[in-house]
Write an enzyme that holds these catalytic residues in place. Sequence first.
Site, PDB file in Angstrom:
ATOM      1  N   ASN A  70       2.222   1.021   4.699  1.00 12.37           N
ATOM      2  CA  ASN A  70       2.019   0.318   5.055  1.00 12.37           C
ATOM      3  C   ASN A  70       2.162  -0.236   6.823  1.00 12.37           C
ATOM      4  O   ASN A  70       3.204  -1.030   7.349  1.00 12.37           O
ATOM      5  CB  ASN A  70       4.096  -0.466   5.004  1.00 12.37           C
ATOM      6  CG  ASN A  70       4.043  -1.809   5.302  1.00 12.37           C
ATOM      7  OD1 ASN A  70       5.338  -1.443   5.412  1.00 12.37           O
ATOM      8  ND2 ASN A  70       3.486  -2.354   5.057  1.00 12.37           N
ATOM      9  N   CYS A  83      -1.710   0.676   7.654  1.00 13.16           N
ATOM     10  CA  CYS A  83      -3.206   0.879   7.751  1.00 13.16           C
ATOM     11  C   CYS A  83      -2.939  -0.618   6.236  1.00 13.16           C
ATOM     12  O   CYS A  83      -3.623  -2.377   7.081  1.00 13.16           O
ATOM     13  CB  CYS A  83      -3.552   1.723   6.831  1.00 13.16           C
ATOM     14  SG  CYS A  83      -3.574   3.097   8.331  1.00 13.16           S
ATOM     15  N   ARG A  84      -3.354  -0.759   5.293  1.00  9.89           N
ATOM     16  CA  ARG A  84      -3.668  -1.773   4.193  1.00  9.89           C
ATOM     17  C   ARG A  84      -2.911  -2.859   3.942  1.00  9.89           C
ATOM     18  O   ARG A  84      -3.372  -4.235   4.367  1.00  9.89           O
ATOM     19  CB  ARG A  84      -4.515  -1.374   2.864  1.00  9.89           C
ATOM     20  CG  ARG A  84      -5.305  -0.116   2.973  1.00  9.89           C
ATOM     21  CD  ARG A  84      -5.449   0.399   1.834  1.00  9.89           C
ATOM     22  NE  ARG A  84      -4.187   1.556   1.409  1.00  9.89           N
ATOM     23  CZ  ARG A  84      -4.140   2.324   1.162  1.00  9.89           C
ATOM     24  NH1 ARG A  84      -5.335   2.217  -0.488  1.00  9.89           N
ATOM     25  NH2 ARG A  84      -3.088   2.757   0.238  1.00  9.89           N
ATOM     26  N   SER A  85      -1.230  -2.671   3.797  1.00  6.62           N
ATOM     27  CA  SER A  85      -1.392  -3.399   3.422  1.00  6.62           C
ATOM     28  C   SER A  85      -0.562  -4.997   4.761  1.00  6.62           C
ATOM     29  O   SER A  85      -0.554  -5.676   4.552  1.00  6.62           O
ATOM     30  CB  SER A  85       0.195  -3.139   2.874  1.00  6.62           C
ATOM     31  OG  SER A  85       1.214  -2.296   3.602  1.00  6.62           O
ATOM     32  N   ASP A 138      -8.068   3.870   0.706  1.00  3.35           N
ATOM     33  CA  ASP A 138      -6.877   4.501   1.992  1.00  3.35           C
ATOM     34  C   ASP A 138      -7.720   4.867   2.901  1.00  3.35           C
ATOM     35  O   ASP A 138      -8.534   5.829   2.965  1.00  3.35           O
ATOM     36  CB  ASP A 138      -6.048   5.568   0.857  1.00  3.35           C
ATOM     37  CG  ASP A 138      -5.476   5.827   2.537  1.00  3.35           C
ATOM     38  OD1 ASP A 138      -5.262   5.382   3.196  1.00  3.35           O
ATOM     39  OD2 ASP A 138      -4.145   6.549   2.301  1.00  3.35           O
ATOM     40  N   CYS A 185       0.824  -1.121  -0.001  1.00  2.00           N
ATOM     41  CA  CYS A 185       0.273   0.718   0.319  1.00  2.00           C
ATOM     42  C   CYS A 185       1.300   0.381   0.289  1.00  2.00           C
ATOM     43  O   CYS A 185       2.603   0.797  -0.754  1.00  2.00           O
ATOM     44  CB  CYS A 185      -1.248   0.267   1.284  1.00  2.00           C
ATOM     45  SG  CYS A 185      -0.267   0.474   2.261  1.00  2.00           S
TER      46      CYS A 185
HETATM   47  P1  4NP Z   1      -1.391   3.027   3.911  1.00  2.00           P
HETATM   48  O1  4NP Z   1      -1.803   4.003   4.553  1.00  2.00           O
HETATM   49  O2  4NP Z   1      -0.906   2.775   2.132  1.00  2.00           O
HETATM   50  O3  4NP Z   1      -2.952   1.899   3.934  1.00  2.00           O
HETATM   51  O4  4NP Z   1      -0.683   2.637   5.036  1.00  2.00           O
HETATM   52  C1  4NP Z   1      -1.754   5.589   4.864  1.00  2.00           C
HETATM   53  C2  4NP Z   1      -0.823   5.715   5.951  1.00  2.00           C
HETATM   54  C3  4NP Z   1      -0.484   6.790   5.671  1.00  2.00           C
HETATM   55  C4  4NP Z   1      -0.794   7.410   4.562  1.00  2.00           C
HETATM   56  C5  4NP Z   1      -1.724   7.825   3.340  1.00  2.00           C
HETATM   57  C6  4NP Z   1      -2.144   6.342   3.517  1.00  2.00           C
HETATM   58  N1  4NP Z   1       0.049   9.013   4.867  1.00  2.00           N
HETATM   59  O5  4NP Z   1      -0.824   9.969   4.275  1.00  2.00           O
HETATM   60  O6  4NP Z   1       0.619   9.524   5.714  1.00  2.00           O
END
Ligand code: 4NP
Length: 165
Positions: free
Chosen positions: A17, A19-21, A132, A14
């Site tokens: 790294n 939340c989703r992954s 996201d 993702c």
């Molecule tokens: P992820 O979520 O891609 O599912 O881990 C996010 C975590 C942090 C951010 C964006 C999405 N950020 O902008 O910091």
Amino acid sequence: MTSTSPPIRVLFVCLGNICRSPMAEGVFRHLVREAGLEQRFRIDSAGTGAWHEGEPPDERATAVAAQRGVVLGGRARQVEPADLRAFDYILAMDADNLGRLERMKRLSAPDAEVRLFRSFDPGAGPDAEVPDPYYGGPHGFEDGFDMIERAGRGLLEHIRREHRL
Ligand code: 4NP
């Protein structure tokens, strides 16, 4: 297939790294363990961005997963060109992640299998994403977890068919 067969290597990707992954990694690890196939897999996750490197999963992701009996672990890391050669299945959460992985693939590992993770969700179309959830409320994590669980089951079935497991 013997116990000495090389592991099937699966990487979830993702943006951050956190939340989703990590949820996808935790869910897939859980499904593989339930199927008694733990010894046959190597499972990891990474992000296309580096802002959260070294951090544990987001506490909202950890809480939703815990409610469903899935323990999240690991520390965030950025995906690197070597990952395109080191993993057999590379699953992107959204189209932006996929685009970045495909550029890396063209430069370093043209044969790597890179796909949208939700293309394995039987209830979703081929272009479906895991959105996201970072800036949204808790239901983004709950909905994301449901999508990840369906896609994870579909991915495991696909791999079991391909590898006759
Ligand atoms: P992820 O979520 O891609 O599912 O881990 C996010 C975590 C942090 C951010 C964006 C999405 N950020 O902008 O910091």
